[in-house]
Structures are given as structure tokens and as C-alpha cells.
Design a protein around this motif. Structure first.
Motif, mmCIF file in Angstrom:
data_model
loop_
_atom_site.group_PDB
_atom_site.id
_atom_site.type_symbol
_atom_site.label_atom_id
_atom_site.label_comp_id
_atom_site.label_asym_id
_atom_site.label_seq_id
_atom_site.Cartn_x
_atom_site.Cartn_y
_atom_site.Cartn_z
ATOM 1 N N PRO A 98 0.819 -1.219 0.000
ATOM 2 C CA PRO A 98 0.000 0.000 0.000
ATOM 3 C C PRO A 98 0.849 1.264 0.000
ATOM 4 O O PRO A 98 0.357 2.344 -0.281
ATOM 5 C CB PRO A 98 -0.806 -0.117 1.298
ATOM 6 N N ASP A 99 2.139 1.119 0.328
ATOM 7 C CA ASP A 99 3.015 2.280 0.308
ATOM 8 C C ASP A 99 3.359 2.712 -1.101
ATOM 9 O O ASP A 99 3.889 3.788 -1.310
ATOM 10 C CB ASP A 99 4.314 1.978 1.062
ATOM 11 N N ARG A 100 3.061 1.849 -2.057
ATOM 12 C CA ARG A 100 3.331 2.192 -3.451
ATOM 13 C C ARG A 100 2.048 1.985 -4.237
ATOM 14 O O ARG A 100 1.944 1.054 -5.027
ATOM 15 C CB ARG A 100 4.441 1.327 -4.010
ATOM 16 N N PRO A 101 1.051 2.848 -3.995
ATOM 17 C CA PRO A 101 -0.230 2.645 -4.678
ATOM 18 C C PRO A 101 -0.039 2.692 -6.172
ATOM 19 O O PRO A 101 0.819 3.353 -6.676
ATOM 20 C CB PRO A 101 -1.080 3.818 -4.176
ATOM 21 N N SER A 102 -0.947 2.101 -6.814
ATOM 22 C CA SER A 102 -0.733 1.511 -8.112
ATOM 23 C C SER A 102 0.033 2.322 -9.138
ATOM 24 O O SER A 102 -0.347 3.419 -9.490
ATOM 25 C CB SER A 102 -2.068 1.119 -8.721
ATOM 26 N N ARG A 103 1.088 1.753 -9.591
ATOM 27 C CA ARG A 103 1.730 2.212 -10.803
ATOM 28 C C ARG A 103 1.092 1.550 -12.002
ATOM 29 O O ARG A 103 1.276 2.022 -13.125
ATOM 30 C CB ARG A 103 3.216 1.845 -10.764
ATOM 31 N N ARG B 31 3.298 11.350 0.547
ATOM 32 C CA ARG B 31 4.091 10.125 0.456
ATOM 33 C C ARG B 31 4.630 9.941 -0.962
ATOM 34 O O ARG B 31 5.636 9.258 -1.160
ATOM 35 C CB ARG B 31 3.230 8.911 0.834
ATOM 36 N N PHE B 34 2.472 11.329 -8.313
ATOM 37 C CA PHE B 34 2.527 10.476 -9.496
ATOM 38 C C PHE B 34 2.135 11.267 -10.735
ATOM 39 O O PHE B 34 1.193 12.065 -10.693
ATOM 40 C CB PHE B 34 1.545 9.301 -9.354
ATOM 41 N N TYR B 36 0.932 10.431 -14.719
ATOM 42 C CA TYR B 36 0.489 9.412 -15.664
ATOM 43 C C TYR B 36 0.183 10.074 -16.997
ATOM 44 O O TYR B 36 -0.198 11.242 -17.062
ATOM 45 C CB TYR B 36 -0.801 8.727 -15.198
ATOM 46 N N PHE B 46 1.690 4.783 -16.240
ATOM 47 C CA PHE B 46 2.613 5.374 -15.284
ATOM 48 C C PHE B 46 3.813 6.015 -15.963
ATOM 49 O O PHE B 46 4.419 5.432 -16.868
ATOM 50 C CB PHE B 46 3.082 4.292 -14.306
ATOM 51 N N HIS B 91 -0.413 10.678 -3.231
ATOM 52 C CA HIS B 91 -0.605 9.644 -2.226
ATOM 53 C C HIS B 91 -0.155 10.234 -0.903
ATOM 54 O O HIS B 91 0.993 10.661 -0.769
ATOM 55 C CB HIS B 91 0.242 8.422 -2.589
ATOM 56 N N GLY B 94 -0.166 5.640 4.058
ATOM 57 C CA GLY B 94 0.031 4.256 3.645
ATOM 58 C C GLY B 94 -1.139 3.583 2.990
ATOM 59 O O GLY B 94 -0.987 2.904 1.991
ATOM 60 N N ASN B 95 -2.334 3.761 3.563
ATOM 61 C CA ASN B 95 -3.468 3.018 3.026
ATOM 62 C C ASN B 95 -4.453 3.866 2.249
ATOM 63 O O ASN B 95 -5.488 3.363 1.826
ATOM 64 C CB ASN B 95 -4.215 2.333 4.172
#
Lengths: 114, 110
Positions: A98-103, B31, B34, B36, B46, B91, B94-95
């Protein structure tokens, strides 16, 4: 390059019908996600799933929605009674942690509710 | 609540005309940010993840940078095949899931 796959690519259904969207996540991934994107709008989170249970869900993910991992490879999203406003692209995604949510996102299923 | 704002909404460039896309964000604790690429009717592809202010990453004609409040996607000498919608997402713990911006629709004209 690993990839997430989704079926069908396009689903047309009548309002009130049930639909099941299918996803095959990357094989060594443990965290699975569904997102949706209404035409012309942003990608929105629906639900995350780990260890055979929902980890988190958004306000969009109401009682009409459910997710399941029926076997070791598939991850499904069910909409019990579709509404016109459910018409959207639905994307599955997966990640190792979960620390690397989806790539990695799947190509999507276009759901059209008539 | 985490928020992501992308600008401009649409950008039209001549082939070879460099420019930058902006992604401003508000999160409780970043965190990762990203980027895309999304082609019409396709899933997000990605490009980069940036984790801390000052970080930069490059891929072909694209370079992403990050500050404490925003990220830029610089496109150098773009080609028509760079035409797509570019999405930014954050992000924050963590969750939590990714929170996306609306994207910038880039058109590169030959």
C-alpha cells in the motif's frame, strides 16, 4: 512489462441490471483497487482490497457495489442494479504494497447504462 | 482533504515548442506524487513518482520536478505522439488511495 488486464472492454447494460467487471491483477501483487472515470471528469477512487477484505472505500462505493476475489487470479467489481450515472470507465489497479499505490492500471472497462 | 489542481486544462503546442504542465497539491503529508499519461479510452500509463521536494526524474522528452506545493512536467521539443492527457495524482498516507487531478489535455501539432 507486467500488466493488469480487464474484461470486457465495453459493457452495455440496461438500467436496473447487474453487471460484473473482471480484472486480472499482476500476479505477485496483493493490493487491488477499483477506480472509475466519468467521461470528461477526473479519475476517482472506489475501493481498495487486501487479504480478501475491503481496506478502504469511497462515498461512491455504496451498497450497490461489491468486490470479490473469487479465485487466485481474478478480482471483480459487481454493480447490483445499475443506474444511468454508473456509466463510466472503470479501471482496476494493483500494487505490491500500500506504500506504493498503483503504478499499474488496467486498460479499463467502458460501462454504458441505457 | 487532499486536493490536486492541474493547469492548464488544455495546451496546444507546435512540434518542438517546449512547455510545462503544472500540478498544485494540498495534502496532509505527501508520500508520493505520481504522473500518468492517458490516451483516449485507455487506462493511465505510469510515468513518474516523486517523493520529496527537489527531486527530479526524466524520461525521453519529459522531466518531472517537485516542490513542497507543486510539481511540473516539462516537455522538451514535443512531438505529435506526445499528444495525450497528463494526469497528476498524490498519495498521502500508507493506506489511502491516489487522489487525481483533472488532467491537462496536450495537443502537439506537426
Amino acid at each position: 512489462e507486467p500488466e493488469v488486464t480487464q474484461t470486457p472492454s465495453h459493457q452495455v447494460t440496461q438500467m436496473g441490471q447487474e453487471v460484473i467487471l473482471r480484472c486480472v491483477p499482476i500476479s505477485n501483487h496483493l493490493y487491488f483497487y477499483w477506480y472509475r472515470q466519468i467521461l470528461g471528469q477526473k479519475v476517482e477512487f472506489l475501493v481498495s482490497f487486501y487479504n480478501n477484505e475491503i481496506s478502504e472505500k469511497s462515498e461512491i462505493f455504496d451498497d450497490q457495489f461489491s468486490v470479490e476475489r473469487p479465485d487466485g487470479s481474478n478480482f471483480t467489481l459487481k454493480i447490483r442494479s445499475t443506474k444511468l450515472e454508473d456509466s463510466a470507465m472503470y479501471f482496476c489497479a494493483s500494487s505490491e504494497t500500500p506504500d506504493r499505490p498503483s503504478r499499474y492500471f488496467g486498460p479499463g472497462t467502458r460501462l454504458t447504462v441505457t | 482533504e487532499d486536493q490536486v489542481t492541474q493547469s492548464p486544462e488544455a495546451l496546444r503546442l507546435q512540434e518542438g515548442e517546449s512547455s510545462s504542465l503544472n500540478c498544485s497539491y494540498t495534502v496532509s503529508g505527501l508520500r508520493g506524487l505520481f504522473w500518468y499519461r492517458q490516451d483516449p479510452g485507455k487506462g493511465p500509463e505510469f510515468l513518474f513518482t516523486l517523493y520529496s521536494a527537489g527531486e527530479e526524474k526524466e524520461k525521453e522528452r519529459l522531466k518531472a520536478t517537485l516542490t513542497k506545493k507543486e510539481s511540473f512536467l516539462h516537455i522538451t521539443a514535443p512531438k505529435p505522439e506526445d499528444s495525450a492527457t497528463y494526469l497528476c495524482a498524490v498519495h498521502s498516507s500508507g493506506n489511502t488511495p491516489l487522489v487525481f487531478g483533472k488532467g491537462t489535455r496536450l495537443s502537439v501539432i506537426a
